[in-house]
Design a protein around this motif. Structure first.
Motif, PDB file in Angstrom:
ATOM      1  N   LYS A   1      -2.489  -7.779   1.611  1.00 16.22           N
ATOM      2  CA  LYS A   1      -3.047  -6.511   1.134  1.00 16.22           C
ATOM      3  C   LYS A   1      -3.034  -6.455  -0.392  1.00 16.22           C
ATOM      4  O   LYS A   1      -2.028  -6.772  -1.032  1.00 16.22           O
ATOM      5  CB  LYS A   1      -2.233  -5.323   1.667  1.00 16.22           C
ATOM      6  CG  LYS A   1      -2.011  -5.344   3.175  1.00 16.22           C
ATOM      7  CD  LYS A   1      -3.204  -4.808   3.916  1.00 16.22           C
ATOM      8  CE  LYS A   1      -2.930  -4.505   5.365  1.00 16.22           C
ATOM      9  NZ  LYS A   1      -2.960  -5.646   6.240  1.00 16.22           N
ATOM     10  N   LYS A  15       0.590  -7.639  -2.020  1.00 22.18           N
ATOM     11  CA  LYS A  15       1.725  -7.785  -1.110  1.00 22.18           C
ATOM     12  C   LYS A  15       1.206  -8.281   0.226  1.00 22.18           C
ATOM     13  O   LYS A  15       0.429  -7.604   0.894  1.00 22.18           O
ATOM     14  CB  LYS A  15       2.441  -6.444  -0.943  1.00 22.18           C
ATOM     15  CG  LYS A  15       3.621  -6.564  -0.002  1.00 22.18           C
ATOM     16  CD  LYS A  15       4.693  -5.572  -0.266  1.00 22.18           C
ATOM     17  CE  LYS A  15       5.872  -5.875   0.613  1.00 22.18           C
ATOM     18  NZ  LYS A  15       6.943  -4.948   0.457  1.00 22.18           N
ATOM     19  N   GLU A  23       1.504  -8.241  -9.582  1.00 23.91           N
ATOM     20  CA  GLU A  23       1.111  -6.882  -9.935  1.00 23.91           C
ATOM     21  C   GLU A  23       0.645  -6.865 -11.376  1.00 23.91           C
ATOM     22  O   GLU A  23       1.016  -7.732 -12.173  1.00 23.91           O
ATOM     23  CB  GLU A  23       2.257  -5.887  -9.729  1.00 23.91           C
ATOM     24  CG  GLU A  23       3.495  -6.155 -10.553  1.00 23.91           C
ATOM     25  CD  GLU A  23       4.608  -5.167 -10.236  1.00 23.91           C
ATOM     26  OE1 GLU A  23       4.382  -3.946 -10.362  1.00 23.91           O
ATOM     27  OE2 GLU A  23       5.698  -5.619  -9.878  1.00 23.91           O
ATOM     28  N   ARG A  30       1.191   6.345   3.624  1.00 21.67           N
ATOM     29  CA  ARG A  30       1.674   5.794   2.355  1.00 21.67           C
ATOM     30  C   ARG A  30       1.796   4.275   2.474  1.00 21.67           C
ATOM     31  O   ARG A  30       2.283   3.752   3.457  1.00 21.67           O
ATOM     32  CB  ARG A  30       3.026   6.436   2.030  1.00 21.67           C
ATOM     33  CG  ARG A  30       3.656   5.915   0.781  1.00 21.67           C
ATOM     34  CD  ARG A  30       4.407   7.018   0.048  1.00 21.67           C
ATOM     35  NE  ARG A  30       5.211   6.451  -0.997  1.00 21.67           N
ATOM     36  CZ  ARG A  30       4.775   6.212  -2.217  1.00 21.67           C
ATOM     37  NH1 ARG A  30       3.550   6.480  -2.534  1.00 21.67           N
ATOM     38  NH2 ARG A  30       5.549   5.699  -3.122  1.00 21.67           N
ATOM     39  N   TYR A  31       1.323   3.602   1.458  1.00 23.55           N
ATOM     40  CA  TYR A  31       1.355   2.138   1.460  1.00 23.55           C
ATOM     41  C   TYR A  31       2.715   1.616   1.010  1.00 23.55           C
ATOM     42  O   TYR A  31       3.363   2.189   0.144  1.00 23.55           O
ATOM     43  CB  TYR A  31       0.287   1.585   0.510  1.00 23.55           C
ATOM     44  CG  TYR A  31      -1.134   1.896   0.907  1.00 23.55           C
ATOM     45  CD1 TYR A  31      -1.642   1.501   2.138  1.00 23.55           C
ATOM     46  CD2 TYR A  31      -1.972   2.585   0.038  1.00 23.55           C
ATOM     47  CE1 TYR A  31      -2.954   1.765   2.488  1.00 23.55           C
ATOM     48  CE2 TYR A  31      -3.291   2.856   0.387  1.00 23.55           C
ATOM     49  CZ  TYR A  31      -3.770   2.448   1.617  1.00 23.55           C
ATOM     50  OH  TYR A  31      -5.072   2.703   1.970  1.00 23.55           O
ATOM     51  N   GLU A  32       3.131   0.512   1.586  1.00 21.30           N
ATOM     52  CA  GLU A  32       4.401  -0.134   1.231  1.00 21.30           C
ATOM     53  C   GLU A  32       4.116  -1.185   0.142  1.00 21.30           C
ATOM     54  O   GLU A  32       3.496  -2.211   0.417  1.00 21.30           O
ATOM     55  CB  GLU A  32       4.997  -0.791   2.481  1.00 21.30           C
ATOM     56  CG  GLU A  32       6.204  -1.656   2.234  1.00 21.30           C
ATOM     57  CD  GLU A  32       7.300  -0.966   1.438  1.00 21.30           C
ATOM     58  OE1 GLU A  32       7.714  -1.504   0.402  1.00 21.30           O
ATOM     59  OE2 GLU A  32       7.752   0.115   1.854  1.00 21.30           O
ATOM     60  N   THR A  33       4.553  -0.908  -1.089  1.00 23.67           N
ATOM     61  CA  THR A  33       4.223  -1.809  -2.199  1.00 23.67           C
ATOM     62  C   THR A  33       5.456  -2.315  -2.954  1.00 23.67           C
ATOM     63  O   THR A  33       5.331  -2.830  -4.054  1.00 23.67           O
ATOM     64  CB  THR A  33       3.289  -1.107  -3.203  1.00 23.67           C
ATOM     65  OG1 THR A  33       3.946   0.069  -3.692  1.00 23.67           O
ATOM     66  CG2 THR A  33       1.971  -0.735  -2.574  1.00 23.67           C
ATOM     67  N   THR A  34       6.650  -2.174  -2.358  1.00 24.11           N
ATOM     68  CA  THR A  34       7.833  -2.683  -3.047  1.00 24.11           C
ATOM     69  C   THR A  34       7.840  -4.210  -3.029  1.00 24.11           C
ATOM     70  O   THR A  34       7.338  -4.827  -2.090  1.00 24.11           O
ATOM     71  CB  THR A  34       9.134  -2.161  -2.392  1.00 24.11           C
ATOM     72  OG1 THR A  34       9.098  -2.472  -1.000  1.00 24.11           O
ATOM     73  CG2 THR A  34       9.283  -0.657  -2.568  1.00 24.11           C
ATOM     74  N   ASN A  35       8.386  -4.807  -4.071  1.00 23.79           N
ATOM     75  CA  ASN A  35       8.480  -6.269  -4.219  1.00 23.79           C
ATOM     76  C   ASN A  35       7.146  -6.990  -4.001  1.00 23.79           C
ATOM     77  O   ASN A  35       7.051  -7.883  -3.165  1.00 23.79           O
ATOM     78  CB  ASN A  35       9.534  -6.839  -3.253  1.00 23.79           C
ATOM     79  CG  ASN A  35      10.887  -6.200  -3.471  1.00 23.79           C
ATOM     80  OD1 ASN A  35      11.318  -6.023  -4.602  1.00 23.79           O
ATOM     81  ND2 ASN A  35      11.550  -5.836  -2.387  1.00 23.79           N
ATOM     82  N   PRO A  36       6.107  -6.610  -4.747  1.00 18.22           N
ATOM     83  CA  PRO A  36       4.827  -7.306  -4.580  1.00 18.22           C
ATOM     84  C   PRO A  36       4.899  -8.739  -5.101  1.00 18.22           C
ATOM     85  O   PRO A  36       5.725  -9.063  -5.956  1.00 18.22           O
ATOM     86  CB  PRO A  36       3.861  -6.472  -5.436  1.00 18.22           C
ATOM     87  CG  PRO A  36       4.724  -5.823  -6.468  1.00 18.22           C
ATOM     88  CD  PRO A  36       6.057  -5.598  -5.809  1.00 18.22           C
ATOM     89  N   ALA A  62       1.139   6.399  -6.455  1.00 18.91           N
ATOM     90  CA  ALA A  62       0.928   5.898  -5.090  1.00 18.91           C
ATOM     91  C   ALA A  62      -0.470   5.284  -5.023  1.00 18.91           C
ATOM     92  O   ALA A  62      -1.418   5.858  -5.556  1.00 18.91           O
ATOM     93  CB  ALA A  62       1.042   7.043  -4.101  1.00 18.91           C
TER      94      ALA A  62
END
Length: 126
Positions: free
Chosen positions: A34, A31, A10, A1-7, A44
């Protein structure tokens, strides 16, 4: 799973699929180095472009045949996507460009020398 919080950035872009070459609307998250994309804002991500391997990001309206198109090029492949407006296109090019510069600035070669943004330059050796 990719970490996409606080990009950093977006939003929606329409991306050309790698195999079928058809255009699909995707939600993008930038982010770090990436650039993730998903089918929706709360889905996701199912794909990722590693900007640390990118050489250029630029306007590509003629190449892609689409208004507000962007080209992101790595050694292996070129990605095409387009924004809804020229303002969004310019914002994405700026954000992706900054990410490429930042990730290349932290890159070091095996010999310890800092990597340069333009990977086509020779290192001065003959």
């Amino acid at each position: 799973r990719y970490e996409t919080t606080n990009p950093t950035s977006e939003g929606w872009l329409t991306k050309q699929s790698a195999w079928l070459k058809d255009w699909r609307r995707r939600y993008f998250f930038l982010k770090g180095s990436k650039l993730f994309f998903a089918k929706g804002e709360f889905s996701a991500p199912h794909g990722m472009i590693d900007l640390s391997t990118c050489m250029t990001v630029k306007s590509a309206e003629l190449k892609a045949g689409k208004k507000n198109a962007i080209e992101v090029s790595t050694k292996e492949t070129t990605f095409y996507m387009y924004a809804d407006t020229e303002k969004e296109k310019d914002e994405w090019i700026g954000a992706i460009g900054r990410s490429i510069v930042q990730s290349s600035a932290t890159f070091t070669n095996d010999d310890g020398a800092e990597g340069e943004y333009n990977s086509d330059d020779s290192d001065g050796e003959n």
